[in-house]
Every structure is written in C-alpha cells, then in structure tokens.
Design an enzyme around this catalytic site. Structure first.
Site, mmCIF file in Angstrom:
data_model
loop_
_atom_site.group_PDB
_atom_site.id
_atom_site.type_symbol
_atom_site.label_atom_id
_atom_site.label_comp_id
_atom_site.label_asym_id
_atom_site.label_seq_id
_atom_site.Cartn_x
_atom_site.Cartn_y
_atom_site.Cartn_z
ATOM 1 N N ASP A 165 0.810 -1.217 0.000
ATOM 2 C CA ASP A 165 0.000 0.000 0.000
ATOM 3 C C ASP A 165 0.843 1.267 0.000
ATOM 4 O O ASP A 165 1.900 1.326 0.627
ATOM 5 C CB ASP A 165 -0.896 -0.016 1.258
ATOM 6 N N GLU A 274 -3.508 -0.499 -8.291
ATOM 7 C CA GLU A 274 -4.315 0.655 -7.862
ATOM 8 C C GLU A 274 -3.501 1.931 -7.999
ATOM 9 O O GLU A 274 -2.327 1.971 -7.620
ATOM 10 C CB GLU A 274 -4.778 0.491 -6.402
ATOM 11 N N HIS A 348 -10.078 5.912 0.003
ATOM 12 C CA HIS A 348 -9.040 6.070 1.044
ATOM 13 C C HIS A 348 -9.379 7.337 1.805
ATOM 14 O O HIS A 348 -9.755 8.323 1.153
ATOM 15 C CB HIS A 348 -7.666 6.359 0.426
HETATM 16 O O1 LIG Z 1 -1.709 4.431 7.587
HETATM 17 C C1 LIG Z 1 -1.361 4.144 6.433
HETATM 18 O O2 LIG Z 1 -0.275 4.450 5.902
HETATM 19 C C2 LIG Z 1 -2.345 3.375 5.562
HETATM 20 O O3 LIG Z 1 -3.221 2.616 6.410
HETATM 21 C C3 LIG Z 1 -3.205 4.336 4.722
HETATM 22 O O4 LIG Z 1 -3.811 5.255 5.591
HETATM 23 C C4 LIG Z 1 -4.230 3.522 3.946
HETATM 24 O O5 LIG Z 1 -3.966 3.642 2.560
HETATM 25 C C5 LIG Z 1 -5.611 3.985 4.208
HETATM 26 O O6 LIG Z 1 -6.086 4.931 3.612
HETATM 27 C C6 LIG Z 1 -6.347 3.225 5.249
HETATM 28 O O7 LIG Z 1 -7.492 3.884 5.642
#
Ligand SMILES: O=C(O)[C@@H](O)[C@H](O)[C@H](O)C(=O)CO
Length: 494
Positions: A165, A274, A348
């Site tokens: 991610d 993504e 997000h």
């Molecule tokens: O905290 C992070 O770096 C990830 O969890 C990021 O916030 C994630 O892409 C997200 O949006 C989860 O809500």
C-alpha cells in the site's frame, strides 16, 4: 495435547479439545495422511500436524506425543501456502467488491474474516503501507505471514488479497512483488505538483505555455476540442482548468505508465494495480480524474482501481468532513468515470466514513474497493480501554506527550484541547474516548510511537503488556471488529 492427538489419530475429530489448549476447530484440514490444526497453548499459537506425509516432514517443529508441533514461522507459512493454496493471496480483478483491512498488529485478520465470510465482498487482509511498516517495525513478510495463518485458522477458502500500500519507490514495489503481494497501490503524491494550486490564472497560463507545443496540442485536442462523453458524469473542461490539471498531473501520469510497463506488464501473474492520488493537497476534480483515466487508457495502462482525493476531508479514523451534497455530486461523476474506464473506485481512507457510505454503495452499485487500517488498530485500543484501564491511561498520556511528533506522518485537524482530561474520566468511561473524534485521531496516528516505545533498558514500554492483553482478549477483539467493520459493510450495502 496428548488427548487431542489421540482423538485425531482415532478419527474422533467432531469435538477436538484438550486441557490448557485452545483449539481453532475451523482450521482443521486433511492433507494426504496428515491432519492439520491450529491450536494455542501457553507457548502461543502453533500448528499441530498428525500423520506423516511430505507436508509433515516439511513443517519445522518438534515431535510431541507422536505428532509435530510447529510454530507460526515464516518458513512454515510458506509450507502452508505450498500445500494449501487457499492460504496464499490472490488478485481479485474489477468484478468483485473488495475491502482493505490493514492490520498493523498482525492479530486482526481472524475478526475480519469472521466479519466478511459469506458476504459479497472479498478481504485484502495483508495490507500495509511502507509508512506503517516503518512505524511498527514490521516487514512485509510479517504482514503476509499473519494474514496467511489467520486464513488457515479460520478455514477461510474464498480468497484474500495482499496489498503493498502507498508505494512510491521502485525498491518497495520490487520488495512487495517479490514476496507475492497481489495488489500494488502506487502512491503518486510526490509526482503531483500541488504548487500549481497556489498560482494565479496568469501564472498558470505562462507556465503552461512553456510546455512543449506537442504536449499542449495533445491535451487540447483530446480535452477541449473533443468534450468528454461519460454517461452519468458532469465534465466541463475550461481552458484554464485544463492548463492547471496538465501542470498538476502530467508528471504523475508518466510515473504511472512507467511503473505499469516496468513492473505490472512484465509479471507472470495477475496483480491488482491501484492508482492512488488521494494523499495530496489537491482535491481531484471529476475532470482531472477523467483526464488521468483517459490518458492511462490511451497509453494501454489497465488498472484495478483509482483512489481520487475527494472533495472535503477523508481524514484518518473519523467520519467524512465536508459538504455532503457536493460530495454526492462529484461522487456520481467519479463513479461514472470508473465504470466508463472499467475499474473500481477506491475509497481512502475508508475508515469510519459512515455518513457517506450509503452514497458510495449506491453510486458504485456495490462495486468498489474500500481501504481501512487505523480503525482496526483503534478497535484494539478500545479493548484495552475496557479491560486494562491502567495500560490505556499510560498509552493515552504517552500519545498526548508525543502527538506533535506523530503529525509528521498523517494529516489530521485534531483539537487536542477538546479531549476530556484523563483525570476527569473514570475507568468505566475510558472506552468512550473511542467515540470522540479528537481522541480517536490522537490514538490513531501515535500507533507507531506507542508500539515502538522503549525503556532505558531496551524493554518495550507498552507493546508486551499490550499484546498480552490482546491475546487474553482475542475473542473480545474479534467481537469488536465484527461489530465495527460490520457497521461499515452494512452502510455500504454489503
Ligand atoms: O496508515 C497508512 O499508511 C495506511 O493505512 C493508509 O492510511 C491507507 O492507505 C488507508 O487509507 C487506510 O485507511
């Protein structure tokens, strides 16, 4: 353990139990001559293998009462993947709703699986950003191991994903793909030029005029001479808006294409790709979303999902902040654009956006990717507040003392002064902090500092007591996730 092993050997597997052993009955499976089960003893969770086979020989562990007891190690996870394919992650593609369930602790996935099992949505259990790994001191191997063992524990065979991610660097992309991650979230925020938003129309025009004529002609021909035609989307490009968006996004689009060509096209396996343009100061207008999507399609870049920066605020761990009517208008266009270009809209941060979940479910027709992480950590904090008030108070105070340091990692508008002073809150009311936005964000963004805090002698200030509490409260935590993530799904129409 002997009672358990004897029962398995005798084929009496309907009510597996043994004194001092927690049996995860859903994990029970047969691989050739070997019966395999997850148990928890005072030594922690382990695999119990009864009956010899190649799998039995390959598992690394010790022989106990004629069976093999194996730790939840990285090597044993790889062995599980080899013999039980459902324990390995998969890509899902664009035709099924998916939910990112980031687990910063490595203990939330069983509750996530119990929540999603049987629903028209699939879990991306192994989801962490490099930022989260840095803040928790974990690796992508740890993240994938925890998710795979949870899938085995719960006997979940509907498939799960693994999302590298918010990746920005090629070495991190290579790291995640090398380990078999099945989703890649490319974070383009460093390739988006937010400074353009600060310029006047004249300054934008002058900067735009400095671009190569061929580039300007390309964009003007595609987006001014031929107005966009996306059913359901309101798209009206003015010359000024196009000039601004070209300056903001052109480099990011080139970055997206370069990574796609170098890492996605060359893979011998499916990966859900993504595009994340959400963690940036510039809200993504529907026109800008259309421009990025159209350029990607024109360049042969196929994606699984796109995460725009919606109007208003999608801050961590709290509900939507902004004009819901404007959000709905723009969401309708964003969702139509995603349908038009055949990918899913990705939300997000999807944590706790309860006021807009019904709109998201409606306008995406239930086909979306929603990404959560911090809210799952906060459910663990809620458990601590309920059962270990002393630990919660110490964590809360530490978070207050280190909040400013944590704001370097996350954009929040927390009002620390609005948080009820600890001394004025009775133990029984400590869980109420998880219902208050400012306290939620306080604990949300300080997770890394809390989990990594060390005493002078190198021992962990909170982590050992925290994880011991969570082990003792495993079922309470799973119940909390089923309730809280279940509320997300219910409002999303799942
Ligand atoms: O905290 C992070 O770096 C990830 O969890 C990021 O916030 C994630 O892409 C997200 O949006 C989860 O809500």
């Amino acid at each position: 353990m002997k009672e358990l092993i004897d029962a398995i050997k005798s084929g009496n597997t309907s009510a597996l139990a043994a004194p001092g052993v927690k049996v995860y009955a859903s994990s029970f499976t047969q691989v050739g001559n070997t019966s395999l089960l997850m148990v928890r003893t005072e030594a922690g969770k382990q695999l119990l293998a009864v009956g010899e086979s190649d799998l039995y020989d390959q598992l690394q562990g010790e022989i106990v009462d004629g069976a093999k007891v194996a730790p939840l190690s990285h090597e044993n996870r790889l062995t599980l993947n080899q013999y039980l394919p459902y324990t390995a992650p998969q890509a899902f593609g664009t035709q099924v709703a998916t939910m990112g369930l980031g687990d910063r602790l490595g203990i939330a996935s069983p509750g996530h699986i119990q929540t999603l099992r049987g629903k028209d949505i699939r879990p991306v259990l192994a989801q962490q950003s490099i930022r989260e790994l840095a803040l928790t001191g974990r690796t992508y191997e740890d993240v994938l191991d925890a998710a795979a063992f949870a899938v085995f524990q719960e006997g979940y065979k509907d498939g799960y994903g693994a999302d590298g991610d918010h990746l920005k660097k090629e070495e991190d992309i290579e790291y995640a793909l090398r380990l078999g991650f099945t989703m890649l979230t490319l974070d383009c925020s460093e390739n988006i030029d937010n400074t353009i938003e600060t310029l006047s129309a004249a300054e934008i025009a002058a900067k735009y005029a400095e671009l190569p004529a061929s580039l300007r002609e390309h964009y003007e021909k595609r987006y001014l001479d031929a107005p966009a035609n996306v059913p359901g989307a309101e798209l009206n490009y003015t010359r000024e808006a196009l000039q601004k968006d070209v300056l903001i996004y052109d480099a990011a689009i080139n970055f997206m294409e370069a990574i796609f060509r170098k890492y996605i096209v060359t893979l011998d396996r499916a990966v859900d790709f993504e595009i994340s343009i959400d963690e940036t100061a510039t809200p993504t207008s529907p026109e800008a979303h259309y421009l990025v999507a159209s350029e990607l399609r024109d360049r042969g870049v196929t994606i699984f999902s796109m995460a725009p920066r919606f109007c208003g605020e999608f801050q961590k761990g709290i509900d939507y902040i902004g004009d819901i009517a404007q959000f709905e208008r723009e969401l309708a266009s964003h969702a139509a654009i995603a349908v038009h270009f055949e990918y899913k809209l990705s939300i997000h941060s999807g944590s706790d956006k309860f006021s807009v979940f019904p709109l998201i479910g409606q306008y995406t027709n239930g086909l979306f990717h929603i990404k959560t992480a911090g809210t799952n950590w906060l459910e663990a904090v809620r458990v601590v507040a309920k059962v270990n008030p002393s630990l919660y108070r110490r964590m809360h105070q530490f978070a207050l003392d280190h909040f400013t340091e944590a704001t370097a990692y996350y954009h929040v508008t927390t009002d620390i002064e609005a948080i009820a002073p600890l001394a004025e809150v009775a133990d029984a009311q400590l869980p109420d902090y998880m219902e208050e936005n400012n306290a939620r964000q306080l604990l949300h963004i300080t997770y890394g500092l809390l989990l990594q805090a060390k005493n002078d002698d190198g021992s962990k200030v909170f982590a050992d007591e925290f994880f011991q509490t969570m082990t003792e409260q495993e079922d309470t935590f799973a119940d909390g996730l089923r309730h809280h993530i279940g509320r997300h799904l219910e409002l999303l129409g799942k």
